[in-house]
Design a protein around this motif. Structure first.
Motif, PDB file in Angstrom:
ATOM      1  N   PRO A  59       5.260  10.672   0.548  1.00 44.91           N
ATOM      2  CA  PRO A  59       6.664  11.001   0.273  1.00 44.91           C
ATOM      3  C   PRO A  59       7.537   9.743   0.265  1.00 44.91           C
ATOM      4  O   PRO A  59       7.401   8.856   1.112  1.00 44.91           O
ATOM      5  CB  PRO A  59       7.051  11.945   1.410  1.00 44.91           C
ATOM      6  CG  PRO A  59       5.990  11.841   2.429  1.00 44.91           C
ATOM      7  CD  PRO A  59       4.779  11.256   1.801  1.00 44.91           C
ATOM      8  N   ALA A  60       8.449   9.673  -0.684  1.00 44.43           N
ATOM      9  CA  ALA A  60       9.322   8.503  -0.846  1.00 44.43           C
ATOM     10  C   ALA A  60      10.212   8.231   0.363  1.00 44.43           C
ATOM     11  O   ALA A  60      10.461   7.065   0.677  1.00 44.43           O
ATOM     12  CB  ALA A  60      10.169   8.665  -2.106  1.00 44.43           C
ATOM     13  N   PRO A  61      10.718   9.241   1.084  1.00 38.31           N
ATOM     14  CA  PRO A  61      11.603   8.939   2.217  1.00 38.31           C
ATOM     15  C   PRO A  61      10.969   8.073   3.306  1.00 38.31           C
ATOM     16  O   PRO A  61      11.685   7.507   4.119  1.00 38.31           O
ATOM     17  CB  PRO A  61      11.979  10.317   2.762  1.00 38.31           C
ATOM     18  CG  PRO A  61      11.890  11.208   1.584  1.00 38.31           C
ATOM     19  CD  PRO A  61      10.734  10.680   0.784  1.00 38.31           C
ATOM     20  N   GLN A  62       9.659   7.936   3.308  1.00 35.38           N
ATOM     21  CA  GLN A  62       9.028   7.064   4.299  1.00 35.38           C
ATOM     22  C   GLN A  62       9.387   5.593   4.076  1.00 35.38           C
ATOM     23  O   GLN A  62       9.241   4.778   4.971  1.00 35.38           O
ATOM     24  CB  GLN A  62       7.512   7.244   4.286  1.00 35.38           C
ATOM     25  CG  GLN A  62       7.073   8.565   4.849  1.00 35.38           C
ATOM     26  CD  GLN A  62       5.571   8.680   4.951  1.00 35.38           C
ATOM     27  OE1 GLN A  62       4.837   7.746   4.680  1.00 35.38           O
ATOM     28  NE2 GLN A  62       5.109   9.842   5.357  1.00 35.38           N
ATOM     29  N   LEU A  63       9.853   5.259   2.882  1.00 30.17           N
ATOM     30  CA  LEU A  63      10.213   3.873   2.585  1.00 30.17           C
ATOM     31  C   LEU A  63      11.712   3.606   2.625  1.00 30.17           C
ATOM     32  O   LEU A  63      12.135   2.480   2.375  1.00 30.17           O
ATOM     33  CB  LEU A  63       9.685   3.484   1.198  1.00 30.17           C
ATOM     34  CG  LEU A  63       8.180   3.413   1.061  1.00 30.17           C
ATOM     35  CD1 LEU A  63       7.786   3.085  -0.367  1.00 30.17           C
ATOM     36  CD2 LEU A  63       7.602   2.395   2.014  1.00 30.17           C
ATOM     37  N   LEU A  74      12.125   4.042  -6.666  1.00 26.73           N
ATOM     38  CA  LEU A  74      10.893   4.565  -6.064  1.00 26.73           C
ATOM     39  C   LEU A  74      10.918   6.090  -5.972  1.00 26.73           C
ATOM     40  O   LEU A  74       9.918   6.753  -6.266  1.00 26.73           O
ATOM     41  CB  LEU A  74      10.684   3.974  -4.675  1.00 26.73           C
ATOM     42  CG  LEU A  74      10.209   2.538  -4.613  1.00 26.73           C
ATOM     43  CD1 LEU A  74      10.233   2.032  -3.180  1.00 26.73           C
ATOM     44  CD2 LEU A  74       8.817   2.414  -5.197  1.00 26.73           C
ATOM     45  N   ALA A  75      12.033   6.645  -5.553  1.00 28.58           N
ATOM     46  CA  ALA A  75      12.137   8.102  -5.416  1.00 28.58           C
ATOM     47  C   ALA A  75      12.000   8.785  -6.771  1.00 28.58           C
ATOM     48  O   ALA A  75      11.336   9.826  -6.883  1.00 28.58           O
ATOM     49  CB  ALA A  75      13.475   8.467  -4.766  1.00 28.58           C
ATOM     50  N   GLN A 102       0.840  -1.203   0.000  1.00 26.82           N
ATOM     51  CA  GLN A 102       0.000   0.000   0.000  1.00 26.82           C
ATOM     52  C   GLN A 102       0.871   1.248   0.000  1.00 26.82           C
ATOM     53  O   GLN A 102       0.632   2.192  -0.759  1.00 26.82           O
ATOM     54  CB  GLN A 102      -0.930  -0.004   1.225  1.00 26.82           C
ATOM     55  CG  GLN A 102      -1.861   1.180   1.288  1.00 26.82           C
ATOM     56  CD  GLN A 102      -2.938   1.134   0.223  1.00 26.82           C
ATOM     57  OE1 GLN A 102      -3.499   0.078  -0.053  1.00 26.82           O
ATOM     58  NE2 GLN A 102      -3.231   2.264  -0.379  1.00 26.82           N
ATOM     59  N   ALA A 103       1.908   1.253   0.816  1.00 29.55           N
ATOM     60  CA  ALA A 103       2.804   2.409   0.881  1.00 29.55           C
ATOM     61  C   ALA A 103       3.547   2.604  -0.435  1.00 29.55           C
ATOM     62  O   ALA A 103       3.699   3.745  -0.909  1.00 29.55           O
ATOM     63  CB  ALA A 103       3.788   2.248   2.033  1.00 29.55           C
ATOM     64  N   VAL A 104       4.000   1.521  -1.057  1.00 32.77           N
ATOM     65  CA  VAL A 104       4.726   1.620  -2.331  1.00 32.77           C
ATOM     66  C   VAL A 104       3.830   2.217  -3.405  1.00 32.77           C
ATOM     67  O   VAL A 104       4.241   3.115  -4.157  1.00 32.77           O
ATOM     68  CB  VAL A 104       5.261   0.236  -2.769  1.00 32.77           C
ATOM     69  CG1 VAL A 104       5.683   0.242  -4.226  1.00 32.77           C
ATOM     70  CG2 VAL A 104       6.417  -0.185  -1.886  1.00 32.77           C
ATOM     71  N   VAL A 105       2.589   1.753  -3.473  1.00 33.52           N
ATOM     72  CA  VAL A 105       1.662   2.269  -4.490  1.00 33.52           C
ATOM     73  C   VAL A 105       1.373   3.751  -4.243  1.00 33.52           C
ATOM     74  O   VAL A 105       1.285   4.541  -5.185  1.00 33.52           O
ATOM     75  CB  VAL A 105       0.360   1.431  -4.499  1.00 33.52           C
ATOM     76  CG1 VAL A 105      -0.699   2.078  -5.347  1.00 33.52           C
ATOM     77  CG2 VAL A 105       0.661   0.031  -4.987  1.00 33.52           C
ATOM     78  N   GLU A 106       1.253   4.152  -2.994  1.00 35.34           N
ATOM     79  CA  GLU A 106       1.015   5.561  -2.686  1.00 35.34           C
ATOM     80  C   GLU A 106       2.231   6.416  -3.036  1.00 35.34           C
ATOM     81  O   GLU A 106       2.083   7.548  -3.501  1.00 35.34           O
ATOM     82  CB  GLU A 106       0.645   5.718  -1.215  1.00 35.34           C
ATOM     83  CG  GLU A 106      -0.737   5.166  -0.892  1.00 35.34           C
ATOM     84  CD  GLU A 106      -1.044   5.162   0.589  1.00 35.34           C
ATOM     85  OE1 GLU A 106      -0.209   5.647   1.395  1.00 35.34           O
ATOM     86  OE2 GLU A 106      -2.127   4.661   0.950  1.00 35.34           O
ATOM     87  N   VAL A 107       3.427   5.900  -2.824  1.00 38.95           N
ATOM     88  CA  VAL A 107       4.638   6.642  -3.194  1.00 38.95           C
ATOM     89  C   VAL A 107       4.709   6.802  -4.702  1.00 38.95           C
ATOM     90  O   VAL A 107       4.973   7.891  -5.219  1.00 38.95           O
ATOM     91  CB  VAL A 107       5.905   5.937  -2.648  1.00 38.95           C
ATOM     92  CG1 VAL A 107       7.155   6.462  -3.326  1.00 38.95           C
ATOM     93  CG2 VAL A 107       6.003   6.125  -1.148  1.00 38.95           C
ATOM     94  N   VAL A 108       4.481   5.714  -5.430  1.00 38.60           N
ATOM     95  CA  VAL A 108       4.581   5.753  -6.892  1.00 38.60           C
ATOM     96  C   VAL A 108       3.514   6.662  -7.504  1.00 38.60           C
ATOM     97  O   VAL A 108       3.744   7.283  -8.540  1.00 38.60           O
ATOM     98  CB  VAL A 108       4.490   4.315  -7.457  1.00 38.60           C
ATOM     99  CG1 VAL A 108       4.345   4.305  -8.953  1.00 38.60           C
ATOM    100  CG2 VAL A 108       5.716   3.537  -7.043  1.00 38.60           C
TER     101      VAL A 108
END
Length: 165
Positions: free
Chosen positions: A81-85, A97-98, A70-76
């Motif tokens: 924000p990408a730094p959360q991953l 991802l960034a 879920q987090a990856v899809v929201e970042v993409v």
């Protein structure tokens, strides 16, 4: 006072002595007030770097992969924000991802967006400390697939491979 009244003296050595890695690890080295100077030439490479972690010492992979997908899809999609991953992704995966998050942030239309939803997650464990997973994601009226490989390193799951279809 003439020139003969002054003597030239050497400056005393104040740096701490070089301490071998064995002395440092076994507590045999004396205390030094200055910066600790260590000789790591005698240390083994396996003493440093990432340490593999067994699956039993890590969070349950199913729920973790669902939240991570879920987090990856929201970042993409530019919603997170990408730094959360950064803590959960290998440097090569995080760089991709960034970059995708930056591009999505430029293309994102103003106003509220419907969030992407992870519908189904499948997880398999081919080896201890390794998880391969896939997720079905619905985003903006499209169904997409997400494939991940996670490895247990340093007491946490780390995404070492990621493909978004």
């Amino acid at each position: 006072m003439g020139a003969d009244d002054f003597a030239v003296r050497r400056i005393p050595q104040t740096a701490p002595r070089i301490i071998s890695a064995d002395e440092a690890w076994h507590g045999e080295a004396p205390y030094a007030q200055d910066a600790l100077a260590l000789d790591f030439h005698g240390a083994h490479d396996e003493d440093f770097g990432p340490r593999p972690t067994r699956s039993g010492m890590l969070p349950e992979p199913g729920p973790f992969v669902a939240r991570l997908a879920q987090a990856v899809v929201e970042v993409v999609s530019g919603q997170r924000p990408a730094p959360q991953l950064i803590r959960h992704a290998a440097p090569t995966v995080y760089a991709v991802l960034a970059r995708q998050a930056m591009v999505a942030g430029r293309r994102r239309a103003p106003g509220p967006q419907r969030a992407a939803v992870v519908r189904r997650v499948r997880v398999c464990e081919p080896a201890d400390g390794v998880v391969e997973a896939c997720a079905v994601v619905v985003a903006h009226g499209r169904v997409r697939a997400l494939a991940l490989r996670l490895e247990g390193l340093d007491g946490r799951w780390l995404v070492t491979a990621l493909t978004i279809g």
